[in-house]
Design a protein around this motif. Structure first.
Motif: not given
Lengths: 67, 273
Positions: B58-61, B86, B94, B98, B101-102, B105-106, B113, B115
């Motif tokens: 997952a992506l988080r700050r 994911n 939206r 985004l 797309k991040l 990039e990462a 996946k 969701e």
């Protein structure tokens, strides 16, 4: 003032994105990170040249456990 | 699947063909979710026990200082799994687009996946937003694996849009309730040609075996492993169950019948009284 991950940071308008990212330990060589400004992805190759406007919302994201 | 007859089984074969997602072959049919582990060390041990070749991320700050953060990516690379980012936590097309797309990039992968959640209490997918996000991401050359409800029509719509796999839920995320509507999962397997990955709901090994017996091409398991009392042992048990269920499908189960059918011949039965 700009917002980095929701936190207000005093930086003048025109500050480069790369400079702002240094505040949270991100450099050009950091792996597994991605950055959006005002809801748009900014590719790593643009970080240095990207000039932040006053009130810009910077989101810097990285991998975490999930899913 | 029906109660009266055995499901149509693939032609008998000595060894199973690999799972194919978007042209990439995998021997493991257990995709690992990485959420909920107490430590990265435990995650690494569980991934090895699960013998998974794909793991979600997952992506988080970024926290206060990125340099001080121990990276899950290092663990996943050490194990050698393919990353599947994911869009967990996104409630709109939206935000999901985004986030994808991040992630691209990462992590330098166009796999996602997808969701798009429509309800906080059940974390059930929001079908219209999901379709919208899937369409946009497919147009942008993403390989989309779509987390979806157990609705066969929606699954077909996702395939038609160009999703590489559909991931129907067995029950709400983290609920451990198993597969609440096995008939719909079987119908989804009939309705699409892309891989079907049972995602969400698995509580223990037998649920994973049932998913595979229903014809699912793979299962994704997170909480059932990470929140088990002994995650590494459960990872191994579920990996075995996935293989057992897949083999049972290929073997072709017997038909269900109401009355007994003797397995011992009646011919030659002694007249004892």
């Amino acid at each position: 003032m700009i917002l980095i991950n929701g936190e207000k940071v005093e930086m003048p308008a025109g500050t480069s994105l790369l400079h702002a990212l240094a505040r949270i330990g991100i450099t050009m060589t950091s792996t597994g990170v991605a950055v959006a400004v005002d809801g748009e992805v900014v590719p790593r190759t643009h970080w240095e040249a990207y000039a932040l406007h006053d009130g810009a919302r910077v989101e810097a994201l990285t991998a975490t456990q999930g899913g | 699947m029906s109660l009266g007859t055995a499901p149509a089984a693939p032609a008998p074969q000595q060894s199973d063909a690999p799972l194919q997602i978007a042209g990439v072959a995998f021997r493991s049919r257990l995709i690992a979710g990485t959420g909920g582990f107490q430590s990265l060390q435990l995650l690494e041990q569980a991934l090895r026990a699960a013998r998974s070749e794909i793991a979600t991320v997952a992506l988080r700050r970024v926290a206060v200082d990125h340099r001080l953060t121990e990276s899950i990516i290092d663990v996943l690379q050490a194990v050698g799994v393919r990353l599947l980012p994911n869009t967990a936590g996104c409630f709109t097309a939206r935000d999901a687009v985004l986030t994808a797309k991040l992630a691209r990039e990462a992590f330098e992968t166009n796999w996602v996946k997808l969701e798009v959640i429509g309800d906080e209490r059940t974390l059930l997918p929001d079908a219209p937003e999901l379709l919208r996000a899937a369409e946009e991401l497919v147009d942008d050359d993403f390989t989309v694996l779509a987390y979806t409800t157990d609705d066969p029509v929606l699954a077909r719509r996702l395939q038609d849009i160009g999703c590489a796999a559909v991931m129907p839920l067995g029950a709400p995320i983290g609920s451990g309730m198993g597969i609440r509507n096995p008939y719909n999962i079987a119908l989804i397997r009939e309705a699409v040609t892309v891989p079907v990955v049972l995602d969400a709901g698995i509580g223990t090994a037998s649920d994973a075996a049932i998913a595979m017996e229903l014809g699912c091409d793979a299962v994704l398991v997170a909480s059932a492993i990470s929140r088990a009392a002994h995650p590494v042992l459960m990872a191994s048990a579920i990996a075995d169950a996935v293989v057992a269920g897949r083999n049972a499908l290929l073997a072709g189960r017997i038909a269900r019948r109401l009355h007994a059918l003797a397995s011992t011949p009646e011919e030659g039965l002694a007249q004892l009284t």
